[in-house]
Design a protein around this motif. Structure first.
Motif, short mmCIF file in Angstrom:
data_model
loop_
_atom_site.label_atom_id
_atom_site.label_comp_id
_atom_site.label_asym_id
_atom_site.label_seq_id
_atom_site.Cartn_x
_atom_site.Cartn_y
_atom_site.Cartn_z
N LEU A 112 43.13 37.25 46.15
CA LEU A 112 44.08 36.14 46.09
C LEU A 112 43.72 35.31 44.86
O LEU A 112 42.72 34.61 44.85
CB LEU A 112 43.97 35.26 47.33
N LEU A 113 44.52 35.41 43.82
CA LEU A 113 44.18 34.74 42.57
C LEU A 113 45.18 33.61 42.31
O LEU A 113 46.35 33.86 42.04
CB LEU A 113 44.18 35.73 41.41
N ASP A 114 44.69 32.37 42.47
CA ASP A 114 45.57 31.22 42.31
C ASP A 114 45.46 30.71 40.87
O ASP A 114 44.41 30.19 40.49
CB ASP A 114 45.17 30.14 43.32
N GLU A 115 46.48 30.86 40.10
CA GLU A 115 46.49 30.45 38.69
C GLU A 115 45.28 30.98 37.93
O GLU A 115 44.52 30.20 37.36
CB GLU A 115 46.52 28.92 38.59
N PRO A 116 45.10 32.28 37.87
CA PRO A 116 43.87 32.79 37.24
C PRO A 116 43.82 32.62 35.73
O PRO A 116 42.75 32.71 35.14
CB PRO A 116 43.88 34.28 37.60
N ILE A 117 44.96 32.36 35.10
CA ILE A 117 44.93 32.30 33.64
C ILE A 117 45.36 30.94 33.12
O ILE A 117 45.52 30.75 31.92
CB ILE A 117 45.84 33.39 33.03
N GLY A 118 45.50 29.97 34.04
CA GLY A 118 46.02 28.66 33.65
C GLY A 118 45.20 27.96 32.58
O GLY A 118 45.75 27.40 31.64
N GLY A 119 43.88 28.03 32.70
CA GLY A 119 43.06 27.18 31.83
C GLY A 119 42.34 27.89 30.69
O GLY A 119 41.45 27.31 30.08
N VAL A 120 42.70 29.14 30.41
CA VAL A 120 41.97 29.84 29.34
C VAL A 120 42.88 30.20 28.18
O VAL A 120 44.11 30.27 28.32
CB VAL A 120 41.26 31.10 29.88
#
Lengths: 232, 265
Positions: free
Chosen positions: A150-158
């Motif tokens: 379950l990946l919640d916003e895995p790429i939001g901050g990179v």
């Protein structure tokens, strides 16, 4: 075979606010699923219910046929949208921690990914940037040989370069029988890895479809369809 | 899994307490040293000020350690289980009761450790080699106790220790329960936790009062003869049962909330 994730008239309210209402859903194994919707549509609530850190107000959610509990927790690998690691710990402490508690944690895989991203296992989390912390979390989560990610916003901050690496990590690290749920609103970035999509808005499932269907039947990309469905 | 939780809980808290204990012991040694070389007779202002300063710092540090022991007990439960770190702790394949037990045991151990370390530093500052013989006297004192009271003397010691442990557990669980009730609310969770603490106090007082009245009522008129020794045991055992009863109630309540009503923000 029991579906890996099943929601039956699932509902969740926070006081008067309804975050999810009457969600019915079944997800099979071996799929990468995009949980897509605008901000505040209930994506995070849904994932938190599946990971067992929220209790449903009505209906039920089942992981591999069972309500969230010890068994589901050893099966589910969850990446929250926030930093959940104690910042006084070193990366190496965390490897030990995950190895101690999750039998399906693969130390070697984690070390390899850390090295690839130039993260020193002896660094404390306190000294790391937010983006680096997110990478560490993702590495820990993807180094588990889980049945459901379950990946919640895995790429939001990179940054975009790391985004590519992370997405490649996700598709190369899950086994054939595992299902990955990625919640995001950065659709263009994740589109190429998705098999299925779930559109969610105001706590309700608007549409579920495979990506191929969208492309073949509607002649559109997921991104285009999303913009159409959720037009403001 | 409980063992592993205890290990990580100890690790997470030891990094706070061990340096403080070290500093306290060091200050005690410094104080002892200054007192030993204190020039007798005429007063030396600079010397008195130095000794005064180290002694004051020592006192403040003891105060700080006890406040911190209490604060860490609350903070570990609130932050590590119900804050952001709870996202990790509650997705571990571990039963919630093990989290409660591991937090409680480690908090209690630090409370005991803080008391013991403080006592040791007092000994460091105040005791001569002569005084250390006092410890050699302990077996003799126990023998005297046995002569005078028989096995009851030992039983009193055992009951006292049990009471301390049960009381400590009850106090910690009372706070955990209040914090857990606080997280049932969508907003103002800290305020709700304080409210829950006051409310549980009122409820336990009412239950205790009714309980005492009922027991008194039942015992009234019964021809029971307990001497001095017997009544002392009776009082101790009643107090232990009181702590165990409420401790168990808080534990069950906390466990219910954490396993069935968990809602992390």
């Amino acid at each position: 075979m029991t579906p890996i994730l099943q929601c039956k008239v699932l509902g969740k309210r926070y006081g008067a606010k309804e975050a999810l209402s009457s969600v019915d859903l079944q997800l099979g194994r071996g799929r990468i699923v995009g949980l897509l919707g605008p901000n505040g549509s209930g994506k995070t609530t849904m994932i938190k219910l599946a990971s067992g850190i929220l209790t449903p107000t009505s209906g039920e959610i089942l992981i591999d046929g069972k309500a969230p509990g010890i068994e589901s927790k050893s099966l589910v690998s969850y990446l929250p949208e926030r930093t959940y690691l104690a910042d006084w710990m070193r990366v190496s402490d965390l490897l030990g921690f995950f190895g101690d508690f999750y039998q399906n944690f693969n130390q070697e895989k984690a070390k390899e990914m850390l090295e690839r991203l130039d993260i020193n296992p002896n660094d404390r989390l306190k000294t790391m940037s937010k983006g680096t912390k997110e990478k560490v979390q993702l590495i820990l989560v993807m180094s588990r040989e889980a049945g459901l990610y379950l990946l919640d916003e895995p790429i939001g901050g990179v940054d975009p370069a790391a985004r590519d690496y992370i997405l490649n990590t996700i598709i190369t690290n899950y086994s054939e029988n595992a299902t990955v749920i990625i919640s995001t609103h950065l659709i263009a970035d994740v589109e190429r890895v998705l098999d299925d999509v779930i559109f969610i808005a105001s706590g309700k499932i608007v549409m579920t479809s495979s990506v191929d269907e969208i492309r073949e039947e509607q002649g559109k990309s997921v991104d285009e369809l999303f913009r159409e469905v959720f037009k403001c | 899994m409980l063992g592993k939780l205890l290990k990580y809980e100890t690790k997470a808290t030891a990094r706070i307490f061990l340096p403080l204990y070290g500093a306290l012991v060091l200050l005690a040694v410094i104080n002892r040293f200054f007192m030993a070389i204190r020039p007798e007779g005429h007063s030396n202002l600079a010397f008195s000020m130095t000794l005064g300063t180290t002694a004051t710092v020592y006192g403040i540090l003891i105060f700080a350690i006890f406040i911190l022991t209490f604060f860490v007990m609350i903070q570990r439960f609130y932050k590590n289980l119900l804050g952001d770190e709870g996202y990790l702790m509650f997705t571990l394949p571990v039963q919630p009761w093990k989290h409660i037990v591991s937090k409680m045991v480690v908090s209690a151990l630090w409370m005991v450790a803080s008391v013991i370390v403080t006592m040791i530093t007092v000994f460091i500052m105040a005791l001569d080699w002569e005084d250390l013989r006092m410890f050699a006297e302990i077996p003799r004192a126990l023998a005297v106790l046995y002569q005078q009271m028989g096995v009851h003397g030992y039983l009193y010691i055992l009951e006292f220790c049990t009471l301390c442990a049960a009381g400590l557990a009850m106090g910690i669980l009372n706070i955990y329960f209040s914090i857990s009730v606080g997280q049932l609310f969508n907003k103002h969770r800290v305020l709700a936790a304080f409210g829950a603490f006051i409310a549980t106090d009122i409820v336990t007082n009412i239950i205790t009062t009714i309980g005492i009245w009922l027991i008194g009522h039942v015992l009234d008129g019964m021809p029971i003869q307990v001497g001095m020794i017997g009544s002392a045991h009776l009082i101790m055992c009643t107090l232990i049962l009181y702590c165990l009863f409420y401790g168990a109630a808080y534990f069950v309540g906390t466990n219910y909330i954490l396993s069935r009503r968990l809602n992390l923000e």
